[in-house]
Design a protein around this motif. Structure first.
Motif, PDB file in Angstrom:
ATOM      1  N   ILE A 163      19.191  48.000 -19.191  1.00 58.49           N
ATOM      2  CA  ILE A 163      18.747  46.910 -19.951  1.00 58.49           C
ATOM      3  C   ILE A 163      17.344  46.343 -19.571  1.00 58.49           C
ATOM      4  O   ILE A 163      16.513  45.937 -20.317  1.00 58.49           O
ATOM      5  N   VAL A 164      17.225  46.044 -18.315  1.00 56.93           N
ATOM      6  CA  VAL A 164      16.095  45.652 -17.670  1.00 56.93           C
ATOM      7  C   VAL A 164      14.787  46.410 -17.885  1.00 56.93           C
ATOM      8  O   VAL A 164      13.802  46.299 -18.188  1.00 56.93           O
ATOM      9  N   LYS A 165      15.161  47.849 -17.635  1.00 55.13           N
ATOM     10  CA  LYS A 165      14.128  48.962 -18.242  1.00 55.13           C
ATOM     11  C   LYS A 165      13.625  48.787 -19.636  1.00 55.13           C
ATOM     12  O   LYS A 165      12.417  48.951 -19.872  1.00 55.13           O
ATOM     13  N   GLN A 166      14.842  48.664 -20.529  1.00 58.49           N
ATOM     14  CA  GLN A 166      14.305  48.537 -21.915  1.00 58.49           C
ATOM     15  C   GLN A 166      13.526  47.519 -22.178  1.00 58.49           C
ATOM     16  O   GLN A 166      12.447  47.376 -23.102  1.00 58.49           O
ATOM     17  N   LEU A 167      13.839  46.205 -21.699  1.00 59.41           N
ATOM     18  CA  LEU A 167      13.004  45.048 -21.931  1.00 59.41           C
ATOM     19  C   LEU A 167      11.512  45.264 -21.404  1.00 59.41           C
ATOM     20  O   LEU A 167      10.717  44.946 -22.191  1.00 59.41           O
ATOM     21  N   ASN A 168      11.362  45.810 -20.150  1.00 60.67           N
ATOM     22  CA  ASN A 168      10.054  45.989 -19.845  1.00 60.67           C
ATOM     23  C   ASN A 168       9.414  47.252 -20.443  1.00 60.67           C
ATOM     24  O   ASN A 168       8.172  46.998 -20.710  1.00 60.67           O
ATOM     25  N   ASP A 169      10.118  48.116 -21.014  1.00 64.58           N
ATOM     26  CA  ASP A 169       9.491  49.208 -21.996  1.00 64.58           C
ATOM     27  C   ASP A 169       8.997  48.242 -23.303  1.00 64.58           C
ATOM     28  O   ASP A 169       8.059  48.874 -23.730  1.00 64.58           O
ATOM     29  N   PHE A 170       9.788  47.439 -23.865  1.00 65.37           N
ATOM     30  CA  PHE A 170       9.457  46.716 -24.979  1.00 65.37           C
ATOM     31  C   PHE A 170       8.112  45.958 -24.700  1.00 65.37           C
ATOM     32  O   PHE A 170       7.191  46.049 -25.491  1.00 65.37           O
ATOM     33  N   LYS A 171       8.252  45.334 -23.624  1.00 59.41           N
ATOM     34  CA  LYS A 171       7.163  44.554 -23.097  1.00 59.41           C
ATOM     35  C   LYS A 171       5.548  45.108 -22.999  1.00 59.41           C
ATOM     36  O   LYS A 171       4.681  44.778 -23.707  1.00 59.41           O
ATOM     37  N   ALA A 172       5.877  46.460 -22.508  1.00 63.63           N
ATOM     38  CA  ALA A 172       4.789  47.429 -22.220  1.00 63.63           C
ATOM     39  C   ALA A 172       4.171  47.817 -23.629  1.00 63.63           C
ATOM     40  O   ALA A 172       3.039  48.346 -23.864  1.00 63.63           O
ATOM     41  N   GLY A 173       5.134  48.291 -24.917  1.00 57.68           N
ATOM     42  CA  GLY A 173       4.846  48.708 -25.889  1.00 57.68           C
ATOM     43  C   GLY A 173       4.565  50.272 -25.960  1.00 57.68           C
ATOM     44  O   GLY A 173       3.922  50.569 -26.769  1.00 57.68           O
ATOM     45  N   ALA A 174       4.829  51.012 -24.928  1.00 55.18           N
ATOM     46  CA  ALA A 174       4.132  52.154 -24.840  1.00 55.18           C
ATOM     47  C   ALA A 174       5.305  53.211 -25.101  1.00 55.18           C
ATOM     48  O   ALA A 174       5.527  53.971 -26.330  1.00 55.18           O
ATOM     49  N   ASP A 175       6.574  53.184 -24.071  1.00 56.83           N
ATOM     50  CA  ASP A 175       7.705  53.998 -24.643  1.00 56.83           C
ATOM     51  C   ASP A 175       8.476  53.708 -25.769  1.00 56.83           C
ATOM     52  O   ASP A 175       8.964  54.530 -26.502  1.00 56.83           O
ATOM     53  N   ARG A 176       8.662  52.212 -26.094  1.00 50.40           N
ATOM     54  CA  ARG A 176       9.313  51.791 -26.961  1.00 50.40           C
ATOM     55  C   ARG A 176       8.507  50.877 -27.643  1.00 50.40           C
ATOM     56  O   ARG A 176       7.946  49.838 -27.123  1.00 50.40           O
ATOM     57  N   GLN A 177       8.156  51.153 -28.985  1.00 51.96           N
ATOM     58  CA  GLN A 177       7.603  50.058 -30.125  1.00 51.96           C
ATOM     59  C   GLN A 177       8.476  49.370 -31.029  1.00 51.96           C
ATOM     60  O   GLN A 177       9.225  50.153 -31.750  1.00 51.96           O
ATOM     61  N   ASN A 178       8.606  48.088 -30.794  1.00 49.30           N
ATOM     62  CA  ASN A 178       9.354  47.125 -31.681  1.00 49.30           C
ATOM     63  C   ASN A 178       8.623  45.835 -31.532  1.00 49.30           C
ATOM     64  O   ASN A 178       8.661  45.338 -30.248  1.00 49.30           O
ATOM     65  N   GLN A 179       7.866  45.467 -32.628  1.00 50.85           N
ATOM     66  CA  GLN A 179       7.165  44.242 -32.398  1.00 50.85           C
ATOM     67  C   GLN A 179       7.973  43.145 -32.046  1.00 50.85           C
ATOM     68  O   GLN A 179       7.395  42.302 -31.207  1.00 50.85           O
ATOM     69  N   THR A 180       9.226  42.770 -32.765  1.00 47.79           N
ATOM     70  CA  THR A 180       9.958  41.784 -32.328  1.00 47.79           C
ATOM     71  C   THR A 180      10.345  41.637 -30.952  1.00 47.79           C
ATOM     72  O   THR A 180      10.297  40.661 -30.239  1.00 47.79           O
ATOM     73  N   MET A 181      10.961  42.727 -30.609  1.00 46.27           N
ATOM     74  CA  MET A 181      11.283  42.811 -29.081  1.00 46.27           C
ATOM     75  C   MET A 181      10.150  42.938 -28.096  1.00 46.27           C
ATOM     76  O   MET A 181      10.282  42.056 -27.025  1.00 46.27           O
ATOM     77  N   ALA A 182       8.919  43.415 -28.582  1.00 50.88           N
ATOM     78  CA  ALA A 182       7.985  43.186 -27.693  1.00 50.88           C
ATOM     79  C   ALA A 182       7.328  41.757 -27.402  1.00 50.88           C
ATOM     80  O   ALA A 182       7.101  41.084 -26.295  1.00 50.88           O
ATOM     81  N   ASP A 183       7.559  40.982 -28.389  1.00 47.50           N
ATOM     82  CA  ASP A 183       7.137  39.764 -28.573  1.00 47.50           C
ATOM     83  C   ASP A 183       8.221  38.630 -27.654  1.00 47.50           C
ATOM     84  O   ASP A 183       7.903  38.015 -26.823  1.00 47.50           O
ATOM     85  N   ILE A 184       9.414  39.302 -27.695  1.00 49.60           N
ATOM     86  CA  ILE A 184      10.390  38.389 -26.896  1.00 49.60           C
ATOM     87  C   ILE A 184      10.422  38.648 -25.469  1.00 49.60           C
ATOM     88  O   ILE A 184      10.086  37.806 -24.638  1.00 49.60           O
ATOM     89  N   ALA A 185      10.119  39.971 -25.086  1.00 50.25           N
ATOM     90  CA  ALA A 185      10.157  40.313 -23.934  1.00 50.25           C
ATOM     91  C   ALA A 185       8.808  39.913 -23.246  1.00 50.25           C
ATOM     92  O   ALA A 185       8.952  39.683 -22.070  1.00 50.25           O
ATOM     93  N   SER A 186       7.782  39.851 -23.852  1.00 45.97           N
ATOM     94  CA  SER A 186       6.365  39.229 -23.248  1.00 45.97           C
ATOM     95  C   SER A 186       6.797  37.998 -22.761  1.00 45.97           C
ATOM     96  O   SER A 186       5.887  37.434 -21.996  1.00 45.97           O
ATOM     97  N   ARG A 187       7.640  36.919 -23.633  1.00 48.00           N
ATOM     98  CA  ARG A 187       7.857  35.628 -23.057  1.00 48.00           C
ATOM     99  C   ARG A 187       8.656  35.757 -22.076  1.00 48.00           C
ATOM    100  O   ARG A 187       8.939  34.332 -21.577  1.00 48.00           O
ATOM    101  N   MET A 188       9.592  36.679 -21.658  1.00 46.70           N
ATOM    102  CA  MET A 188      10.770  36.522 -20.492  1.00 46.70           C
ATOM    103  C   MET A 188      10.080  36.895 -19.271  1.00 46.70           C
ATOM    104  O   MET A 188       9.445  37.561 -18.794  1.00 46.70           O
ATOM    105  N   SER A 189      10.579  35.908 -18.334  1.00 45.27           N
ATOM    106  CA  SER A 189      10.093  36.195 -16.559  1.00 45.27           C
ATOM    107  C   SER A 189      11.079  37.457 -16.260  1.00 45.27           C
ATOM    108  O   SER A 189      12.085  37.801 -16.904  1.00 45.27           O
TER     109      SER A 189
END
Length: 204
Positions: A163-189
């Protein structure tokens, strides 16, 4: 206080849809099992309950979600060299069959490895973080992590490191691209990611 209450109400309302029955798709679980035994079992387990924390548990996952992920791996839009190699030889019917098989398996409950993370993890999962505009995870994935067929994946008893890896992947927007999750993950510490992942791993 009013904002927090509205956020909680919205989360609870959205979560109610997570209990809708799964739609029925094409796919032959028996044929899917043949592929799973030859290709998938080594990493994800013969019944979809992965023993390795780096590999996701697939048992009980929504069929359409699994199918879409296999398609994305094959197309390279979800980047993972190992999974691209596994998915590339699969036909469309093969992917439906594999997805049908895993979706019918029972997920095995697990306990959170680090229970000290539970208070923060529960807060993020059930109420979010109003200050940083992180919505409650359960708004989409349901109070017990059951998700919503065709829309949001099941998270119940998933490995915390995965789960942690997926959140970081969403945040990076490289390996996994999902705008909604990228936005949420970018706000998480990092602390919130780790805590909510531990909380999710113990959901049942």
């Amino acid at each position: 206080m009013k904002g927090k209450m509205l956020l909680a109400i919205a989360a609870a309302a959205l979560a109610g849809g997570a209990f809708a029955a799964s739609p029925v798709y094409k796919g032959d679980p028996a044929k899917g099992k043949l592929i799973v035994d030859q290709v998938c079992a080594a990493c994800h387990g013969a019944d979809g309950n992965s023993a390795a924390s780096a590999n996701p548990t697939l048992a009980g996952q929504h069929q359409k979600y699994l199918y879409e992920q296999l398609k994305a791996f094959k197309a390279g839009t979800r980047k993972n060299p190992t999974m691209m190699g596994m998915a590339s030889p699969l036909s469309d019917d093969d992917m439906w069959n594999v997805a049908a098989y895993f979706s019918q398996q029972k997920v095995k409950p697990r306990e959170a490895a680090d229970k000290t993370q539970m208070p923060l993890g529960k807060k993020v999962y059930t109420a979010g973080n109003f200050g940083t505009k992180v919505p409650a995870c359960m708004a989409c994935h349901g109070p017990a992590g059951a998700g919503m067929p065709d829309r949001y994946p099941r998270l119940t008893a998933q490995h915390a490191p995965y789960i942690v890896k997926q959140l970081n992947d969403f945040k990076a927007g490289a390996d996994r691209q999902n705008q909604t999750m990228a936005d949420i993950a970018s706000r998480m510490s990092d602390a919130e990611m780790k805590a909510v992942a531990e909380y999710i791993s113990g959901l049942r």
